[in-house]
Every structure is written in C-alpha cells, then in structure tokens.
Design an enzyme around this catalytic site. Sequence first.
Site, PDB file in Angstrom:
ATOM      1  N   ASN A 134       5.651  -3.982  -3.057  1.00  0.00           N
ATOM      2  CA  ASN A 134       6.232  -2.942  -3.910  1.00  0.00           C
ATOM      3  C   ASN A 134       6.599  -1.668  -3.160  1.00  0.00           C
ATOM      4  OD1 ASN A 134       6.448  -1.212  -6.532  1.00  0.00           O
ATOM      5  ND2 ASN A 134       4.753  -0.285  -5.408  1.00  0.00           N
TER       6      ASN A 134
ATOM      7  N   GLN B 290       0.553   4.902  -6.807  1.00  0.00           N
ATOM      8  CA  GLN B 290       1.231   5.605  -7.894  1.00  0.00           C
ATOM      9  C   GLN B 290       2.436   4.816  -8.368  1.00  0.00           C
ATOM     10  OE1 GLN B 290       2.371   9.241  -5.647  1.00  0.00           O
ATOM     11  NE2 GLN B 290       4.494   8.627  -5.937  1.00  0.00           N
TER      12      GLN B 290
ATOM     13  N   ALA C 223       0.480   0.870  -4.104  1.00  0.00           N
ATOM     14  CA  ALA C 223      -0.245   0.765  -5.375  1.00  0.00           C
ATOM     15  C   ALA C 223      -0.780   2.105  -5.882  1.00  0.00           C
ATOM     16  CB  ALA C 223      -1.405  -0.215  -5.227  1.00  0.00           C
TER      17      ALA C 223
ATOM     18  N   ASP D 239      -0.188   1.308   6.092  1.00  0.00           N
ATOM     19  CA  ASP D 239       1.251   1.569   6.233  1.00  0.00           C
ATOM     20  C   ASP D 239       1.907   0.212   6.440  1.00  0.00           C
ATOM     21  OD1 ASP D 239       3.268   3.851   8.272  1.00  0.00           O
ATOM     22  OD2 ASP D 239       3.852   2.113   7.053  1.00  0.00           O
ATOM     23  N   VAL D 240       2.786  -0.191   5.529  1.00  0.00           N
ATOM     24  CA  VAL D 240       3.398  -1.528   5.605  1.00  0.00           C
ATOM     25  C   VAL D 240       4.306  -1.661   6.826  1.00  0.00           C
ATOM     26  CG1 VAL D 240       3.258  -1.938   3.111  1.00  0.00           C
ATOM     27  CG2 VAL D 240       5.357  -0.939   4.095  1.00  0.00           C
TER      28      VAL D 240
ATOM     29  N   THR E 274       9.536   7.766 -11.777  1.00  0.00           N
ATOM     30  CA  THR E 274       8.525   7.896 -10.720  1.00  0.00           C
ATOM     31  C   THR E 274       9.011   8.930  -9.712  1.00  0.00           C
ATOM     32  OG1 THR E 274       9.530   6.346  -9.172  1.00  0.00           O
ATOM     33  CG2 THR E 274       8.074   5.416 -10.883  1.00  0.00           C
TER      34      THR E 274
ATOM     35  N   TYR F 199      19.662   2.385   1.396  1.00  0.00           N
ATOM     36  CA  TYR F 199      18.698   1.944   0.377  1.00  0.00           C
ATOM     37  C   TYR F 199      19.219   0.674  -0.289  1.00  0.00           C
ATOM     38  CZ  TYR F 199      15.801   1.949  -3.831  1.00  0.00           C
ATOM     39  OH  TYR F 199      14.935   1.591  -4.847  1.00  0.00           O
TER      40      TYR F 199
ATOM     41  N   ASP G  14      -1.913   1.360   0.191  1.00  0.00           N
ATOM     42  CA  ASP G  14      -0.972   2.465   0.174  1.00  0.00           C
ATOM     43  C   ASP G  14      -1.184   3.340   1.403  1.00  0.00           C
ATOM     44  OD1 ASP G  14       0.717   3.775  -2.548  1.00  0.00           O
ATOM     45  OD2 ASP G  14       0.620   4.889  -0.664  1.00  0.00           O
TER      46      ASP G  14
ATOM     47  N   VAL H  93      13.490   4.185 -12.959  1.00  0.00           N
ATOM     48  CA  VAL H  93      12.151   4.237 -13.558  1.00  0.00           C
ATOM     49  C   VAL H  93      11.566   5.612 -13.240  1.00  0.00           C
ATOM     50  CG1 VAL H  93       9.874   3.142 -13.648  1.00  0.00           C
ATOM     51  CG2 VAL H  93      11.891   1.762 -13.111  1.00  0.00           C
TER      52      VAL H  93
END
Length: 258
Positions: free
Chosen positions: A91, A15, A13, A64-65, A188, A151, A36, A186
């Site tokens: 996300n 950025q 979240a 950290d996910v 980013t 990816y 995040d 996008v």
Amino acid sequence: MALEGRTAMVTGAAQGIGRSISEILLKNGAKVALLDVAEATGTTLKKSLDGQYGPERTLFIPCDVQSQQQFKAALQKAVETFGHVDIFCNNAGIANENDWEKAVSVNLMGVVRGSYLALEHMNKLSGGQGGVIINIASLAGLGPFPGAPVYTATKHGVVGFTRSMAATSKMSGYGVRFNMICPTFVQTDIINSLTCPAALGQFAHLADPTRKLMEQHGVLDVSRVSEGFLQLLLDETKDGEALVVVSKGSQYYTFPSL
Ligand SMILES: NC(=O)C1=CN([C@@H]2O[C@H](COP(=O)(O)OP(=O)(O)OC[C@H]3O[C@@H](n4cnc5c(N)ncnc54)[C@H](O)[C@@H]3O)[C@@H](O)[C@H]2O)C=CC1
Ligand SMILES: CCCCCC(=O)/C=C/C=C\C=C\C=C\[C@@H](O)[C@@H](O)CCCC(=O)O
C-alpha cells in the site's frame, strides 16, 4: 470471523488507506503486521490498536519499502511472531513529481520488492502455504493523470506488474493470487499534498485543474477502499483483477483485450 487464523502484512499502515485496511482486517479476525517508515505514527497506532484488540493481534515494524534489507527483516520478524503471512498488501506510496525517482522507488520498486518477498514466503513450490497479494494502485493506473506523469507511470506499472504476476503465478503453480485496488481520490494526506509544490513539481501550474478533477471525481472516505479490499480479499475466485473504487461504487475493471 472470516479471517480468523489469517495473518496479514500491510505497508504504509500507519495512516490513511493502509491504516483503514489494517483495521478492517483486525475487525474480521486477522492478525496484522503494520509496516511504515513513519516510526512515531506507527508506534502511536500500535498503542491504539493494542487497546482495541490486545497486544498480540498486531506488530508494528518500522520499515522503508525502498530497503531490501529492512523489508526482508520485517517479513522475517512477522513470520517469527505470527508463524506465517498469507495476506500481503503493498500500500505504501507517495506523490512527488519533484523527486520523481523517489516516487518510482517507493510506488513501483517497493511494490515489486514486497511482492517478491511475499511470494518467496508464500510459494507452495518452495514449502509455502500459498496466499494472496493485493497491491494498491490507483485510477491513475488505468488512465492519464495530468500534472503527475511519473506518479501515473508508477501506478500503471503496478497494474501491469500485478496482472503479469497473477498470470505468472497461475502458470507456475505457486498457489499465490495477485489482485489490485484502483481507487479514485481518497481523503488522506496524499491529496493534501496536491496543493504543495513537491507533489506536482514542474507541473505545479496544474494545481487548479487537479483540484477540479478532484471535485469532478469526488473524494472518498478511506472506509470505501478498505471495504473494497475486504470484498476482493474474500473472493477467492479473483486473480489478476483490478477493483475500481469510485464515488458511484466499486466494480471490477474490464481490461481491453488486444
Ligand atoms: N489518497 C488517494 O487519493 C489515493 C491513494 N492511492 C494510493 O493509496 C496508497 C496509500 O496512500 P494514502 O493512504 O492515500 O496516503 P498517505 O500519505 O496518507 O499514507 C501513505 C503511508 O505510506 C507511508 N510510506 C510512504 N513512503 C514509505 C516508504 N518508503 N516505506 C514505508 N512506508 C511509506 C507513509 O508514511 C504513510 O503512512 C498509496 O499507494 C497511494 O498512491 C491510490 C488512489 C487514490
Ligand atoms: C498525484 C496525486 C495522486 C493522488 C492519489 C491518486 O492516485 C488519485 C487518483 C484519482 C483520480 C484519478 C483519475 C484519473 C482519471 C483518468 O485517468 C481517467 O481517464 C481514468 C479512466 C479509466 C478507464 O479507462 O475507465
């Protein structure tokens, strides 16, 4: 407002797309737990959001996910703070064909981990209030992305996992919906990384064709994704759906029937 009384948790979240999703949730009345791994960036964002919405509307939790312990503790802290979480957005993601195992760990395993933690909290069969989980996949989850096979595999995994969880949840009566967003390029940091060797690793020689793919598809502002997220979130008829967000607009993807 549409999301008054609702509480969301958003990973990645601090950025980019995750920040934009968090801000549109706040604009529409929700409270948001911001997760995040980038502690400094997240703390700076929290200070900025406090000034716009007041300190009680958000909570930043360094997480950290990839860590079950951190992720579980973060959800627990959000529930203790806000009482419940009924919107969950997985996300957080990276592009790294060099360290492809990390890409799998963050992009796919992190989404599974977050989805299962959210389901455990929301599941109506175990005392939960139900809810909705929206995972951020990619157009690379629906077709090949030359130069970034791992990816692409992680995003295909997110698509398959999310569709299967929607069906599993519906058949089980959990009261939890699963949907996803599949954006094109996008603006980013993740696409800035496309020009750096790590993102494409052994396929760095495909940087130019990748840039050409970017020019062909166009690069969206983050607001296009967060607007699509809100549209998907507010449509309670959607379950197991993929909202594709591309330059010409957004539309629900029709998956081929076998
Ligand atoms: N930017 C683009 O062109 C597209 C991005 N996406 C997806 O959108 C999602 C968000 O990416 P962007 O905002 O574009 O990139 P970004 O790099 O700007 O933001 C990603 C955020 O996730 C955080 N993060 C990374 N690893 C983490 C971990 N292990 N635990 C917790 N947080 C972590 C980062 O610190 C950062 O704040 C990703 O899943 C990405 O794959 C999908 C399609 C297109
Ligand atoms: C490795 C860096 C990724 C940067 C972030 C990201 O996810 C960007 C994705 C942007 C575009 C991907 C385009 C992929 C296009 C093809 O796979 C195309 O065949 C998709 C067709 C889908 C369909 O069946 O209509």
